[in-house]
Design a protein around this motif. Structure first.
Motif, mmCIF file in Angstrom:
data_model
loop_
_atom_site.group_PDB
_atom_site.id
_atom_site.type_symbol
_atom_site.label_atom_id
_atom_site.label_comp_id
_atom_site.label_asym_id
_atom_site.label_seq_id
_atom_site.Cartn_x
_atom_site.Cartn_y
_atom_site.Cartn_z
ATOM 1 N N GLU A 1 55.982 35.965 -44.393
ATOM 2 C CA GLU A 1 55.554 34.509 -43.882
ATOM 3 C C GLU A 1 54.895 33.772 -45.118
ATOM 4 O OE1 GLU A 1 53.249 36.758 -40.888
ATOM 5 O OE2 GLU A 1 55.206 37.061 -41.916
ATOM 6 N N ASP A 2 54.398 34.669 -46.127
ATOM 7 C CA ASP A 2 53.729 34.044 -47.429
ATOM 8 C C ASP A 2 54.783 33.780 -48.235
ATOM 9 O OD1 ASP A 2 51.130 34.718 -46.571
ATOM 10 O OD2 ASP A 2 51.261 36.606 -47.190
ATOM 11 N N THR A 3 56.076 33.789 -48.115
ATOM 12 C CA THR A 3 57.226 33.272 -49.012
ATOM 13 C C THR A 3 57.080 31.714 -49.244
ATOM 14 O OG1 THR A 3 58.600 35.268 -48.727
ATOM 15 C CG2 THR A 3 59.699 33.093 -49.381
ATOM 16 N N ALA A 4 56.816 31.155 -50.273
ATOM 17 C CA ALA A 4 56.925 30.045 -50.583
ATOM 18 C C ALA A 4 56.738 29.429 -52.165
ATOM 19 C CB ALA A 4 55.772 29.273 -50.054
ATOM 20 N N THR A 5 56.832 28.452 -52.374
ATOM 21 C CA THR A 5 56.481 27.741 -53.715
ATOM 22 C C THR A 5 54.933 27.441 -53.850
ATOM 23 O OG1 THR A 5 58.640 27.038 -54.234
ATOM 24 C CG2 THR A 5 56.814 26.041 -55.401
ATOM 25 N N TYR A 6 54.094 27.887 -54.655
ATOM 26 C CA TYR A 6 52.762 27.760 -54.642
ATOM 27 C C TYR A 6 52.635 26.872 -55.910
ATOM 28 C CZ TYR A 6 52.075 31.616 -51.451
ATOM 29 O OH TYR A 6 52.027 32.381 -50.403
ATOM 30 N N PHE A 7 51.709 25.920 -55.621
ATOM 31 C CA PHE A 7 51.128 24.761 -56.500
ATOM 32 C C PHE A 7 49.656 24.828 -56.443
ATOM 33 C CE2 PHE A 7 54.936 23.327 -54.043
ATOM 34 C CZ PHE A 7 55.688 22.843 -55.007
ATOM 35 N N CYS A 8 49.278 24.783 -57.718
ATOM 36 C CA CYS A 8 47.941 24.397 -58.072
ATOM 37 C C CYS A 8 47.673 22.895 -58.132
ATOM 38 C CB CYS A 8 47.760 25.003 -59.575
ATOM 39 S SG CYS A 8 46.060 24.822 -60.364
ATOM 40 N N ALA A 9 46.284 22.726 -58.189
ATOM 41 C CA ALA A 9 46.120 21.102 -57.841
ATOM 42 C C ALA A 9 44.567 20.934 -58.232
ATOM 43 C CB ALA A 9 46.451 20.531 -56.434
ATOM 44 N N ALA A 10 44.154 19.754 -58.697
ATOM 45 C CA ALA A 10 43.122 19.286 -59.222
ATOM 46 C C ALA A 10 42.447 18.007 -58.585
ATOM 47 C CB ALA A 10 42.888 19.212 -60.618
ATOM 48 N N THR A 11 41.245 18.265 -58.252
ATOM 49 C CA THR A 11 40.371 17.071 -57.572
ATOM 50 C C THR A 11 39.057 17.192 -57.971
ATOM 51 O OG1 THR A 11 39.979 15.955 -55.206
ATOM 52 C CG2 THR A 11 39.813 18.478 -55.584
ATOM 53 N N ARG A 12 38.475 15.466 -57.978
ATOM 54 C CA ARG A 12 37.113 15.709 -58.060
ATOM 55 C C ARG A 12 36.356 15.259 -56.613
ATOM 56 N NH1 ARG A 12 35.778 12.544 -63.711
ATOM 57 N NH2 ARG A 12 33.657 13.190 -63.211
ATOM 58 N N ASN A 13 37.172 15.339 -55.852
ATOM 59 C CA ASN A 13 36.711 14.997 -54.379
ATOM 60 C C ASN A 13 36.343 16.494 -53.802
ATOM 61 O OD1 ASN A 13 36.206 14.607 -51.620
ATOM 62 N ND2 ASN A 13 37.926 13.112 -51.555
ATOM 63 N N ILE A 14 34.830 16.913 -53.328
ATOM 64 C CA ILE A 14 34.518 18.129 -53.018
ATOM 65 C C ILE A 14 34.309 18.147 -51.445
ATOM 66 C CG2 ILE A 14 33.214 18.343 -55.097
ATOM 67 C CD1 ILE A 14 30.639 17.721 -53.330
ATOM 68 N N GLN B 1 53.867 22.195 -61.279
ATOM 69 C CA GLN B 1 55.188 22.166 -60.642
ATOM 70 C C GLN B 1 55.657 23.455 -59.760
ATOM 71 O OE1 GLN B 1 57.699 21.295 -64.195
ATOM 72 N NE2 GLN B 1 57.992 19.292 -63.507
ATOM 73 N N GLY B 2 54.516 24.522 -59.553
ATOM 74 C CA GLY B 2 54.901 25.321 -58.698
ATOM 75 C C GLY B 2 55.306 26.769 -59.298
ATOM 76 N N THR B 3 54.935 27.669 -58.697
ATOM 77 C CA THR B 3 55.532 28.964 -59.003
ATOM 78 C C THR B 3 56.037 29.806 -57.827
ATOM 79 O OG1 THR B 3 55.381 31.223 -60.134
ATOM 80 C CG2 THR B 3 53.480 30.178 -58.814
ATOM 81 N N GLN B 4 57.367 30.412 -57.781
ATOM 82 C CA GLN B 4 58.034 30.971 -56.281
ATOM 83 C C GLN B 4 57.393 32.552 -56.184
ATOM 84 O OE1 GLN B 4 60.075 29.583 -54.484
ATOM 85 N NE2 GLN B 4 59.823 31.146 -52.926
ATOM 86 N N VAL B 5 57.164 32.518 -54.906
ATOM 87 C CA VAL B 5 56.696 33.791 -54.469
ATOM 88 C C VAL B 5 57.644 34.323 -53.190
ATOM 89 C CG1 VAL B 5 54.815 35.067 -53.367
ATOM 90 C CG2 VAL B 5 54.238 33.629 -55.017
ATOM 91 N N THR B 6 57.963 35.332 -53.489
ATOM 92 C CA THR B 6 59.039 35.908 -52.281
ATOM 93 C C THR B 6 58.736 37.370 -51.839
ATOM 94 O OG1 THR B 6 60.885 34.591 -53.267
ATOM 95 C CG2 THR B 6 61.374 36.385 -51.852
ATOM 96 N N VAL B 7 58.472 37.535 -50.602
ATOM 97 C CA VAL B 7 57.830 38.677 -50.020
ATOM 98 C C VAL B 7 59.040 39.187 -49.181
ATOM 99 C CG1 VAL B 7 56.096 39.717 -48.619
ATOM 100 C CG2 VAL B 7 55.572 37.681 -50.121
#
Length: 124
Positions: A89-102, A116-122
């Motif tokens: 169930e962890d299989t997905a495209t994983y995205f990194c993001a940046a914010t200045r809202n804490i 743009q993401g990186t693919q993880v397949t389990v």
């Protein structure tokens, strides 16, 4: 312009581990909180983990708590997601993001810059 580039995805059997990396350029990395999100086919993007500017405050979704660890190396402008005990169930495209809202780090709408993401397949 800000640029976030994820890497480290791949295919792994259930119970295995992967470490994702996100290299950031074009913004003041030390002034931004960083987050990881994921999106599986047919589902909405969901929050995974986040870390504040100095790494002193981290937050995880219930589904990954105890299995995933977010960390950052400000000298390298890089944030990591160490994933262990992976499940199908962890299989997905994983995205990194940046914010200045804490305050709203777990909300997708709080983030201004995305990779743009990186693919993880389990597999089971």
């Amino acid at each position: 312009q800000a640029q976030l580039v994820e890497s480290g995805g791949g295919s792994v059997q259930a119970g295995g581990s992967l470490r994702l990396s996100c290299v950031v350029s074009g913004l003041s990395f030390n002034w931004h909180s960083m987050g990881w999100f994921r999106q599986a086919p047919g589902k909405d993007r969901e929050f995974v983990a986040a870390s504040t500017w100095n790494g002193g405050n981290t937050h995880y979704s219930d589904s990954v708590k105890g299995r995933f660890t977010i960390s950052r190396d400000n000298a390298k402008n890089t944030v990591y997601l160490q994933m262990t005990t992976l499940k199908p169930e962890d299989t997905a495209t994983y995205f990194c993001a940046a914010t200045r809202n804490i305050v709203e780090m777990s909300k997708e709408s709080a983030y201004d810059s995305w990779g743009q993401g990186t693919q993880v397949t389990v597999s089971s």
